[in-house]
Design a protein around this motif. Structure first.
Motif, PDB file in Angstrom:
ATOM      1  N   GLN A  42       0.927  -1.440   0.248  1.00 43.39           N
ATOM      2  CA  GLN A  42      -0.074   0.252   0.263  1.00 43.39           C
ATOM      3  C   GLN A  42       0.347   1.419   0.361  1.00 43.39           C
ATOM      4  OE1 GLN A  42      -3.500  -0.194   2.999  1.00 43.39           O
ATOM      5  NE2 GLN A  42      -4.256  -2.142   2.040  1.00 43.39           N
ATOM      6  N   LYS A  58      -9.670  11.707  -8.403  1.00 40.66           N
ATOM      7  CA  LYS A  58     -10.092  10.726  -9.149  1.00 40.66           C
ATOM      8  C   LYS A  58      -8.534   9.910  -8.537  1.00 40.66           C
ATOM      9  CE  LYS A  58     -12.355  12.501 -12.950  1.00 40.66           C
ATOM     10  NZ  LYS A  58     -13.017  12.413 -12.604  1.00 40.66           N
ATOM     11  N   THR A  79      -9.335   8.728  -4.931  1.00 32.60           N
ATOM     12  CA  THR A  79     -10.330   7.634  -5.208  1.00 32.60           C
ATOM     13  C   THR A  79     -10.168   6.294  -5.733  1.00 32.60           C
ATOM     14  OG1 THR A  79     -11.912   9.494  -5.662  1.00 32.60           O
ATOM     15  CG2 THR A  79     -12.705   7.221  -6.471  1.00 32.60           C
ATOM     16  N   GLY A  80      -9.415   5.901  -6.518  1.00 35.59           N
ATOM     17  CA  GLY A  80      -8.583   4.922  -7.304  1.00 35.59           C
ATOM     18  C   GLY A  80      -7.482   4.411  -6.422  1.00 35.59           C
ATOM     19  N   THR A  81      -6.809   5.224  -5.877  1.00 28.69           N
ATOM     20  CA  THR A  81      -6.020   4.916  -4.713  1.00 28.69           C
ATOM     21  C   THR A  81      -7.001   3.816  -3.869  1.00 28.69           C
ATOM     22  OG1 THR A  81      -4.567   6.552  -5.221  1.00 28.69           O
ATOM     23  CG2 THR A  81      -4.142   5.323  -2.918  1.00 28.69           C
ATOM     24  N   GLY A  82      -8.095   4.364  -3.135  1.00 25.72           N
ATOM     25  CA  GLY A  82      -8.917   4.038  -2.241  1.00 25.72           C
ATOM     26  C   GLY A  82      -9.259   2.878  -2.555  1.00 25.72           C
ATOM     27  N   LYS A  83     -10.075   2.779  -3.423  1.00 24.87           N
ATOM     28  CA  LYS A  83     -10.436   1.448  -4.516  1.00 24.87           C
ATOM     29  C   LYS A  83      -9.308   0.128  -4.631  1.00 24.87           C
ATOM     30  CE  LYS A  83     -14.164   3.276  -6.788  1.00 24.87           C
ATOM     31  NZ  LYS A  83     -15.123   3.345  -8.065  1.00 24.87           N
ATOM     32  N   ALA A  84      -7.749   0.921  -4.861  1.00 25.23           N
ATOM     33  CA  ALA A  84      -7.147  -0.544  -5.208  1.00 25.23           C
ATOM     34  C   ALA A  84      -6.591  -0.999  -3.527  1.00 25.23           C
ATOM     35  CB  ALA A  84      -5.862   0.123  -5.956  1.00 25.23           C
ATOM     36  N   LYS A  85      -6.382  -0.280  -2.504  1.00 28.60           N
ATOM     37  CA  LYS A  85      -6.403  -0.636  -1.074  1.00 28.60           C
ATOM     38  C   LYS A  85      -7.318  -1.383  -0.170  1.00 28.60           C
ATOM     39  CE  LYS A  85      -3.418   3.356   0.912  1.00 28.60           C
ATOM     40  NZ  LYS A  85      -2.781   4.556   1.450  1.00 28.60           N
ATOM     41  N   ASN A  86      -8.096  -1.118  -0.903  1.00 31.12           N
ATOM     42  CA  ASN A  86      -9.697  -1.891  -0.349  1.00 31.12           C
ATOM     43  C   ASN A  86      -9.404  -3.314  -1.173  1.00 31.12           C
ATOM     44  OD1 ASN A  86     -10.867  -0.097   1.511  1.00 31.12           O
ATOM     45  ND2 ASN A  86     -11.841   0.472   0.192  1.00 31.12           N
ATOM     46  N   ALA A  87      -9.458  -3.490  -2.669  1.00 28.57           N
ATOM     47  CA  ALA A  87      -9.386  -4.168  -3.083  1.00 28.57           C
ATOM     48  C   ALA A  87      -8.292  -5.802  -2.261  1.00 28.57           C
ATOM     49  CB  ALA A  87      -9.201  -4.217  -4.890  1.00 28.57           C
ATOM     50  N   ARG A 127      -8.894  -7.391   0.640  1.00 26.71           N
ATOM     51  CA  ARG A 127      -9.602  -8.335   0.740  1.00 26.71           C
ATOM     52  C   ARG A 127      -9.185  -9.197  -0.288  1.00 26.71           C
ATOM     53  NH1 ARG A 127     -13.871  -3.839  -2.129  1.00 26.71           N
ATOM     54  NH2 ARG A 127     -12.913  -5.399  -3.638  1.00 26.71           N
TER      55      ARG A 127
END
Length: 60
Positions: free
Chosen positions: A2, A23, A26-34, A37
């Protein structure tokens, strides 16, 4: 890993002179969440709460 995302996001944000900061965040946050998971899936803790299927009724 991360930390690498944060570093890459910072470089891109600087190269675009902040034009796409929202943007990028947002993209970094989504990548971290993925990544979180996937990490939980790999260690067996999973992220979802699924219930096992119910047993079929006994045969008469």
């Amino acid at each position: 890993m991360q930390h690498g995302l944060d570093k890459a996001a910072k470089v891109v944000d600087e190269k675009t002179k902040g034009k796409y900061s929202d943007k990028i965040q947002t993209g970094t946050g989504k990548a971290k969440n993925a990544m979180d998971r996937l990490a939980h899936k790999d260690d067996g803790t999973g992220g979802g709460t699924t219930t096992p299927p119910s047993s079929p009724p006994p045969a008469s």
